[in-house]
Structure formats: structure tokens, C-alpha cells
Design an enzyme around this catalytic site. Structure first.
Site, PDB file in Angstrom:
ATOM      1  N   ASP A 173     -14.533  65.362 -51.423  1.00  0.00           N
ATOM      2  CA  ASP A 173     -15.781  66.114 -51.572  1.00  0.00           C
ATOM      3  C   ASP A 173     -15.455  67.525 -52.050  1.00  0.00           C
ATOM      4  O   ASP A 173     -14.562  67.697 -52.889  1.00  0.00           O
ATOM      5  CB  ASP A 173     -16.523  66.132 -50.227  1.00  0.00           C
ATOM      6  CG  ASP A 173     -18.033  66.212 -50.387  1.00  0.00           C
ATOM      7  OD1 ASP A 173     -18.505  67.229 -50.913  1.00  0.00           O
ATOM      8  OD2 ASP A 173     -18.729  65.260 -50.003  1.00  0.00           O
ATOM      9  N   HIS A 223     -21.057  71.260 -49.199  1.00  0.00           N
ATOM     10  CA  HIS A 223     -21.367  69.844 -49.082  1.00  0.00           C
ATOM     11  C   HIS A 223     -20.317  69.111 -48.252  1.00  0.00           C
ATOM     12  O   HIS A 223     -20.632  68.334 -47.335  1.00  0.00           O
ATOM     13  CB  HIS A 223     -21.468  69.234 -50.480  1.00  0.00           C
ATOM     14  CG  HIS A 223     -22.012  67.847 -50.513  1.00  0.00           C
ATOM     15  ND1 HIS A 223     -21.193  66.742 -50.465  1.00  0.00           N
ATOM     16  CD2 HIS A 223     -23.275  67.385 -50.595  1.00  0.00           C
ATOM     17  CE1 HIS A 223     -21.933  65.646 -50.524  1.00  0.00           C
ATOM     18  NE2 HIS A 223     -23.203  66.008 -50.599  1.00  0.00           N
ATOM     19  N   SER A 535     -25.521  61.126 -49.259  1.00  0.00           N
ATOM     20  CA  SER A 535     -24.325  61.916 -48.931  1.00  0.00           C
ATOM     21  C   SER A 535     -24.153  62.078 -47.433  1.00  0.00           C
ATOM     22  O   SER A 535     -23.035  62.247 -46.937  1.00  0.00           O
ATOM     23  CB  SER A 535     -24.423  63.310 -49.563  1.00  0.00           C
ATOM     24  OG  SER A 535     -24.170  63.274 -50.931  1.00  0.00           O
TER      25      SER A 535
END
Length: 902
Positions: A173, A223, A535
Site C-alpha cells: 500500500d 491509506h 480497501s
């Protein structure tokens, strides 16, 4: 001539272009430099493994890589190597730059080369309803603070002392802020975050050179840190949350910089690194629309899974774009593609309405907005159904909005665009009212005060404003919130992507909580926040996998997808009484129940069945039920249908239905033999299933039917999930032949001014200098295994299937071999192309474009003359050797007339 465009020059020239109707996307908006899904001139070359070439060849002493490079140089192929891959059981090859498309074909013919695939651009993960929270002092937590854990049985396993201890999880990520106290505060042996690697650096955008190092710190994206918290956040924090597997060890593999995209080549590199580092589970909350299972990332993810590692990957957040829109690398056949289900509770504040009688209006946030005083409202338009409200700069007549709460409808463009356009008129406080089908969530727009309210409340306020009522709003000021049942709590998240793949593989595998999830953020970005997306569902599934591996042993990794699918539970389409189950093409096998996956004593294989389309229907299937318990068990088998999804729009449209995809009650029928049996301890029994596709359906809408075979015992309920298409995929229209997107019939050739080139007496000549080149613009209504663009003589004796009279597939005079097509040379060839979306840009997959700069694919120059361009798309399940299995379009005649001196 090296083709390039100067942005200022392009803007100046295109400003004279004829504008299309406002209902369409303007041709003049096309960015000819945009390469869309692909990284320019970048390829991944897969080579035969050591077993295939025997390591170093005895007679050359060269390695597999050296042998291929030597062969490339002998053929005069120019290339630059980016990265090499050399794990025999996973992937052997290299990513490299190859300038000439013709050289790409030459590489594929070299002994030892298994495949050559273009490098795909993978966009930055999209999340919804995201906002940060900072230091709430008195949060009123609900009776069940771990709502997502309760939904899935994770809380029961925590009560048994199962926390994922001894399991290593690699997170691919944007990195991890390991300094966060809830993530251990440090990195290295003995910490929660044990290591990782940064493959890109802060400044990497997908368009520049990466700057790798060994520190996977996430300080500017956030994220990856949110993902890490869902898996591993320590309990005892002020929001009373914890990770699903907070005693597991984490490693961060950073493939995103602070902004921009990445590539599937970098993702492959990171997956192989995580595999070599011994990660038991590898999780990727990322992906790009693909639709096929053949992408390099998908292939590598599948091979890693076959080696006994668990790979969980986000199914995608393109639910609004409808069916047949799956993402890579989640399309890997053995990888676990994860869809999203909304959290059953959401944190909400209440706005008091003054001046009229109306109930308090909720908005989603852990803390109140920083708004004091009673503020009047202002609505931009009385049309509460307009989708592009505030998507363009507001008119000059708009008053100063600094003292108002501005009402904006959700839709069409980003929240940031809407808010920024309104802020130019002085607005400081914004309420975005939802659409009827959208999920209520939070909004985070930098440096602006904005929240989302329900659709009905928004319409009420707009009506009151234009009726002249004196309405003011009072925002809460105390640091507290109420947990409310979400309107779509426990249902599939609207953003969760729909499958299946074009080659009829089962995606997603199942769903996990991904809507309205509280987790960690980097310390520099607020510490905690709420985000929504597949996600968020994907790390939840990775954490769930860690609990199962700890409880049942790592040897179950290869069968873990079957275990999760068979112990999941179907999700309804709505909360209405009598609602059908959601289509399997969005929910997969349903919502995971992790406690059942740990404790089930019944193993069912296979847990998913693909019935194919009706032209290739696979009607007979066998399932095996194994009793691993200590007592005989009697099982009852039954059929439960899900809603049938109408994947095409009505009225014989060639386009995919937008999400949420319409469901109808049109079930398949299933004969189950036997429908009841007893299985003794350690024994297995088989059942034969005979499926018949639903008959009472409109096949022009390409229905996707699905459902479950329930296997019920006195103590357990398990299931096998199936899916099929009630239609012939080979008969689906591939190329868009309408004017619905640009206001001009497609495909078309575009001139330098953004206008279409027509078949006419006055020949259109191109100097092939600067932007004076033709551009082929086309859209895919369905996926194609191969799209070819070739140059032909102006008098070529072919009649394409795509004509002014429509689709006439019988007008095809060529032979059964596509080499009979009279072309001059190849300009471009693409493999495994997905359908386009209804979005507006090439990078959003709204359309495809090919700029013809006067060169063949092999980079040789086309001579002056008059030509046509032939576009062909192979039908799904079509034979690439048969011309009749392609759809085609032939351009108008155009001239190539180089300027003197070129």
C-alpha cells in the site's frame, strides 16, 4: 518525428474546436497525451523458469535472463531493463522499456519467453466518505463498540484468546506510520511492524523515477496506515476500537508516493518481496479495472496463493459503473477478491432545524463541525435531481455566500470540485445532500467545513429555501456523537464492484465490512479517521485469515477461500421485507463469519461454481462434503436463489446497467441428488447438481443469475455459491456505435481541432507535425480479448461489420483466417481490454484513443499517400484466427502529406 504536444499550444488550438451539446463529453476535451491504462513503452516479459530452460545452459553458460537478453540484442531490439524477477515457482522475467510495438511482437517469439504484457497504471486507491477525527473528549460509544467484529464473529474469537499471534501479514500500500502508538510506535524485530520496504519514495507519482529505500514510513498518504489499523490496531484507545488480528506481525511494502498512481510492475515486485520475506498473508487494497484474469499482477497473486500463502485483494470501488467491471490484481484465479458490506452502525451528529418544523438532520462524523451560531441556508438550484450541481464555476450573479450554509447535491464530480467552486463565492460551510441510492458517509475536503446529509433532508431544505421560508441551522458544539443504524448497514456497499470477469471467473469471492470504518491515520494526518471502500474490507479479510491460520494451522491456507465462502452468509439486496438476496456478482459468497470458519467441522469443496454462459453452459457439477467431527452428521441440501442482475440497460441497449444493478426474480433451477445424506466421522459424501438456466428472462439484458446450495446439519449451515450468465457472451456488442458519449457516432477519426473527420469529397490531409495528426476515438461496450488497429489502402476491399446502417456481421467478405485481411501494416494491438465506463476521461476508462503519428508499430515511417485505418475487436470466446469473430470499423479516407523537410 517524435510526436509530442505542448499543453499551452494544444489548449490554444482546441479552444477553436466546435463544442458538443452540454449533454455530451466534448471531443475537444480529449487529452492526446493521455495513455490511459498503460505505462508508455513499458512491458513485463515473462520467461521460462529454471525448470523450463535448465538454469544456465551448458553450451552458453548464460542464465535464463541473459539468454533472452542475448536473443533480443541479436534481433536488433532496443530495450532498457527496469527490474528483474527470479523466483522459479512464482515468476521469472523482467520489466523493461521497449520503444517499438513491433519489437514487442519479436520478443514474444524468442525461445524462453512465455508472455509479454504491457505494464498497467494502477490508480491511487479510491476511498469514500473519508474524514479525520482529532481527540474527541467524551465519545458516547454504543453498546457494541466493535460493530464490525460483532457482524462477523471476530468478537467471539477474541473472547477465546485468538488474536492472530504468530502470523505475519504483508501490507502492499502506501506504507505504515509505525510511530503511531496503536501500531506499536516503532519498527523492527519485536515490534508490531517488523519491517518492509519502500519501492517508490514520497515524490513518486507513477510518472517519474522511483526512489526506493528500506523505510516503509507513511506520513503523507494515509491509506496504508488506515489499512494497517484495521488489521492490527491495539485496543485501549480513545475510540475503543481494535484490529481484527492485533497480535499479528505486520510488514509494510510501499508502492504509492504522497500522490499519483503506481504500476503493476512495482506491485509484482512488492508481492514477490513479501513472498520472499515469508509473509503468511499478503494484502493489497488497490487495483485497476481489468475485467480479465490474465494481467501480470493477477497471475503472480494467483501463483503465490498456490504456494500456500493467503492473498487478499480489493475487488474495486466501481459499483456505480455496473457489471463486468472487475479489477486486477484481484482477478487472479486463486487470489481472494474481497467485496464490501456496510457497517451496521455509523457515528452521527445531529443538526437542529430552526424556523420550520423538521426533525434533527444527521451527518456522519465522530466530532461536531466547527460551526457556531444559527446560519441561514442557501441552495444553488431548485432542481434536486441535477447531478452536476456545482461541478462548474458558479455564475457571476451568485451572491456572497460567506454567511450561509450552502446546500449542494451529490453526484457527477468530486466533493472537492463542488466545494471549491462554491468557496470562490465566499462559502465557508457546506452540506452535501445525498442521492437516494447513495450510502450516507463522511466527507473530508481539505481546509473546508463540509458534511453529508440524507437525500430527503436535503430536498426538504431546498424546497423550503425556494418557498421563501426563513430556515436556519444550528450545529452541535459538544464533543459527542450518537451511533445510528445505517440505512444500508449490513448490505453490500453501493461502491463495491460487480463481476464476473469476461472469462467467467468468480469475483468477488466474498465480502467483509468496508463501509464507514474507524481506523488509524498517520500521526501527521490526524491519528484517526473514518473511510469506506473495498480497501477497508480487504484488510479485514486479511485479519480474519490470520485468526483462522492461528486457530487451524497454516496448512489450511490453500483451502482458506473455500472455508470462508462455505461459512459465509448471503446478504439481502435491501432491508425491505421479502427482498431477494443480492446478486453474487457483487456480494460474492456473502458476508464472512470468521467464528464459523474457525470452528466448522464440515468441509465443502468446491465452494464456488461457475456455470458459464448459456452458449457454453456447464450444467453438471459435483460437490464433496467431509465430516471432520467425531459423530455422524445428517445433512439436508437445498437451493436458495439470489436476485438475477440485469447487466445490460433496457431497450436493447449495448451498454452496461449502472449500479445499483436492477435485480429480478428469475431463478435457475437445480436438481440435487441426493438431497439428504449421513456422513460418518472422517468420511465424505458427494452430491450431483444439475443446473438449468432461468428461461423467463430478457436475454438482451444479459442477466447474471446466481444463488446458493445450502448444506444444513442440526448444528451448522454451510453453502456452495454459483453464478452464470443467461446469454451468449460471443453475441455481445463490443464496439460502441452510438453518439451517446461524444454526440458523434463512434468510432471516429478526430482532426487537430477536435472535430470528427467525415467521409467526404474534400480529402482530409494531415502534415503529421505537432498536433496535425489523426486520432482514432472508440469506446468498448463490452470486453475484448484483442483489439487491433491496422493501416489499409484507401481502396481496401473490405466491408466492416460496423457501418452507417448498423451492425451487419454477415457483410464480411474475408476468409476464415485473419491473415486474409488486406492491411498494409500494424499500428497497435492490445490484449484483454475491458469495457469502458460512463466517466469522462481516458484515465477514468471513459474512452480509448489512438494517436496515429505517421509510424507503424515497428516505428518505420508511413509514406505520403491516402489511407484508411481498420479497427477490429475480437468477440469474447472468439477465435483470433477467424475474421468472422471480430467486430470492425473502417475510417474515412485521409491523406498523409508530410511537411517539407520531414
Amino acid at each position: 518525428m517524435k510526436f509530442s504536444l505542448t499543453p499551452a499550444w494544444v489548449a490554444a488550438v482546441l479552444s477553436f474546436a466546435v463544442q458538443s451539446s452540454s449533454a455530451y463529453v466534448s471531443l475537444s476535451s480529449i487529452d492526446r497525451n493521455d495513455t490511459g491504462r498503460y505505462m508508455p513503452h513499458s512491458y513485463i516479459v515473462e520467461m521460462a523458469s529454471v525448470n523450463g530452460l535448465g538454469g544456465k545452459r551448458a553450451y552458453t553458460g548464460r542464465t535464463v535472463h541473459e539468454e533472452v537478453y542475448h536473443s533480443m540484442r541479436k534481433r536488433g531490439i532496443l530495450f532498457d531493463i527496469f527490474n528483474e524477477f527470479d523466483v522459479s515457482e512464482i515468476f521469472v522475467g523482467a520489466s523493461m522499456k521497449i520503444e517499438s510495438a513491433d519489437d514487442v511482437s519479436k520478443v514474444s517469439e524468442i525461445p524462453g519467453v512465455k508472455a509479454v504484457r504491457p505494464v498497467m497504471r494502477i490508480p491511487r486507491p479510491q476511498v469514500f466518505d473519508a474524514f479525520t477525527v482529532s481527540d474527541p473528549t467524551d465519545p458516547r460509544l454504543p453498546a457494541t463498540p466493535f460493530s464490525t467484529h460483532v457482524m462477523t464473529g471476530v468478537n467471539k474469537l477474541h473472547a477465546e484468546g485468538i488474536y492472530g499471534e504468530g502470523i505475519k501479514i504483508g501490507i502492499i500500500d502506501s506504507g505504515i506510520d509505525y510511530t503511531h502508538p496503536m501500531l506499536g510506535g516503532a519498527i523492527g524485530k519485536g515490534n508490531k511492524v517488523i519491517g518492509g520496504h519502500d519501492f517508490c519514495g514520497d515524490e513518486y507519482t507513477g510518472q517519474n523515477t522511483p526512489k526506493p529505500d528500506n523505510d516503509p514510513m507513511d506520513s503523507c498518504n494515509g491509506h496504508g496506515t488506515h489499512v494497517a489499523g484495521i488489521i492490527g490496531a491495539n485496543p485501549g484507545n480513545k475510540f475503543n476500537i481494535s484490529g481484527v488480528a492485533y497480535k499479528a506481525s505486520l510488514a509494510g511494502y510501499r508502492v504509492f508516493g504522497c500522490d499519483g498512481s503506481t504500476s503493476d510492475a512495482m506491485i509484482v515486485e512488492s508481492m514477490i518481496r513479501a513472498y520472499n520475506d515469508g509473509m503468511d498473508i499478503i494484502t493489497l487494497s488497490l487495483g485497476g479495472v481489468d475485467g480479465w484474469s490474465e494481467g501480470t499482477g493477477s497471475v503472480v497473486a494467483s501463483r503465490i496463493s498456490e504456494q500456500g500463502r493467503v492473498v487478499t485483494i480489493a475487488a474495486g470501488n466501481d459499483g456505480a459503473l455496473g457489471s463486468w467491471y472487475t479489477s486486477s490484481p484481484a482477478n487472479g484465479l486463486e487470489a481472494i477478491s474481497v467485496g464490501s458490506v456496510n457497517n451496521v452502525v455509523i457515528p452521527a451528529q445531529n443538526i437542529t432545524v430552526l424556523g420550520v418544523d423538521h426533525a434533527p438532520i444527521p451527518y456522519v462524523n465522530l466530532e461536531p463541525l466547527n460551526v457556531t451560531g444559527d446560519l441561514p441556508i442557501y441552495a444553488l438550484t431548485n432542481n434536486t435531481h441535477i447531478e452536476d450541481d456545482a461541478c462548474k464555476p458558479l455564475p457571476d450573479s451568485t451572491p456572497d455566500l460567506s454567511g450561509h450554509v450552502v446546500l449542494i447535491r451529490r453526484g457527477s464530480c468530486t466533493f472537492a470540485e463542488k466545494v471549491n467552486h462554491t468557496a470562490h463565492k465566499g462559502a465557508k460551510v457546506f452540506l452535501v445532500y445525498n442521492t437516494d441510492e447513495g450510502a450516507l458517509g463522511g466527507i473530508d475536503v481539505t481546509n473546508h467545513t463540509v458534511a453529508m446529509i440524507p437525500a430527503a433532508d436535503g430536498r426538504f431544505l431546498v424546497e423550503q429555501f425556494f418557498a421563501g421560508a426563513s430556515v436556519k441551522l444550528r450545529f452541535p458544539t459538544d464533543a459527542s456523537f450518537n451511533m445510528q443504524d445505517g440505512d444500508m448497514g449490513g448490505l453490500s456497499s453501493p461502491f463495491s464492484s460487480y463481476g464476473p470477469t469476461y472469462d467467467m471467473h468468480f469475483k468477488p469471492a466474498f465480502s467483509a465490512p468496508g463501509g464507514n470504518i474507524v481506523s488509524t491515520l498517520p500521526m501527521a494526518m490526524g491519528e484517526y479517521g473514518v473511510q469506506s471502500g473495498t480497501s477497508m474490507a480487504t484488510p479485514f479479510a486479511a485479519g480474519a485469515a490470520a485468526l483462522v491460520l492461528q486457530a487451524r494451522g497454516k496448512q489450511v491456507a490453500r483451502s482458506l477461500r473455500d472455508i470462508f465462502q462455505s461459512t459465509s452468509a448471503g446478504v439481502a439486496a435491501t432491508h425491505e421485507k421479502g427482498s431477494p438476496l443480492q446478486t453474487v456478482s457483487q456480494q460474492g459468497a456473502g458476508l464472512i463469519h470468521v467464528d464459523r470458519a474457525v470452528h466448522t467441522s464440515t468441509l465443502v469443496t468446491p465452494a464456488q461454481l461457475m456455470l458459464n454462459d448459456t452458449a457454453n453452459f456447464d450444467s453438471f457439477h459435483t460437490i464433496t462434503v467431509k465430516n471432520t467431527g467425531s459423530e455422524p452428521v445428517t445433512y439436508q441440501l437445498s437451493h436458495v436463489a439470489a436476485g438475477t442482475a440485469l447487466s445490460r440497460q433496457p431497450d436493447n441497449s449495448i451498454f452496461a446497467s449502472k449500479g445499483p444493478v436492477e435485480l429480478v426474480d428469475a431463478a435457475a433451477s437445480v436438481n440435487i441428488v441426493p438431497s439428504s445424506f449421513t456422513v460418518y466421522p472422517g468420511s465424505t459424501r458427494r452430491a450431483l447438481l444439475y443446473f438449468r438456466a432461468p428461461k423467463n428472462v430478457d436475454k438482451s439484458r444479459l442477466p447474471i443469475f446466481s444463488g446458493f446450495i445450502k448444506i444444513t446439519s442440526p448444528s451448522e449451515t454451510l453453502q456452495v455459491t454459483y453464478l452464470g450468465a443467461a446469454g451468449d457472451l460471443k453475441q455481445q456488442t463490443i464496439l460502441d456505435n452510438t453518439d451517446s458519449f461524444f454526440g458523434e457516432k463512434l468510432p471516429l477519426m478526430m482532426d487537430m481541432f477536435g472535430g470528427p473527420v467525415k467521409e467526404q469529397s474534400a480529402l482530409s490531409n494531415f502534415s503529421m507535425q505537432w498536433i496535425d495528426v489523426p486520432t482514432i476515438v472508440y469506446r468498448m461496450a463490452f470486453g475484448s480479448p484483442m483489439v487491433r488497429i491496422d493501416l489499409c489502402d484507401k481502396d481496401v476491399a473490405v466491408k466492416p461489420t460496423l457501418t452507417k446502417r448498423g451492425w451487419l456481421s454477415w457483410l464480411w467478405p474475408w476468409g476464415d483466417d485473419e491473415t486474409d485481411v488486406p492491411t498494409i501494416g500494424s499500428l497497435q494491438e492490445l490484449s484483454y481490454v475491458p469495457r469502458n465506463s460512463h466517466l469522462t476521461t481516458k484515465q477514468e476508462n471513459g474512452y480509448n484513443g489512438f494517436v496515429f503519428d505517421g509510424k507503424f508499430a515497428n516505428m518505420t515511417r508511413v509514406e505520403n499517400g491516402e489511407y484508411r485505418i481498420l479497427l477490429r475487436a475480437l468477440k469474447v470466446t472468439g477465435d483470433p484466427r477467424k475474421s468472422s469473430d471480430y467486430e470492425s470499423w473502417l475510417s474515412p479516407v485521409f491523406g498523409v502529406q508530410y511537411s517539407s523537410g520531414l
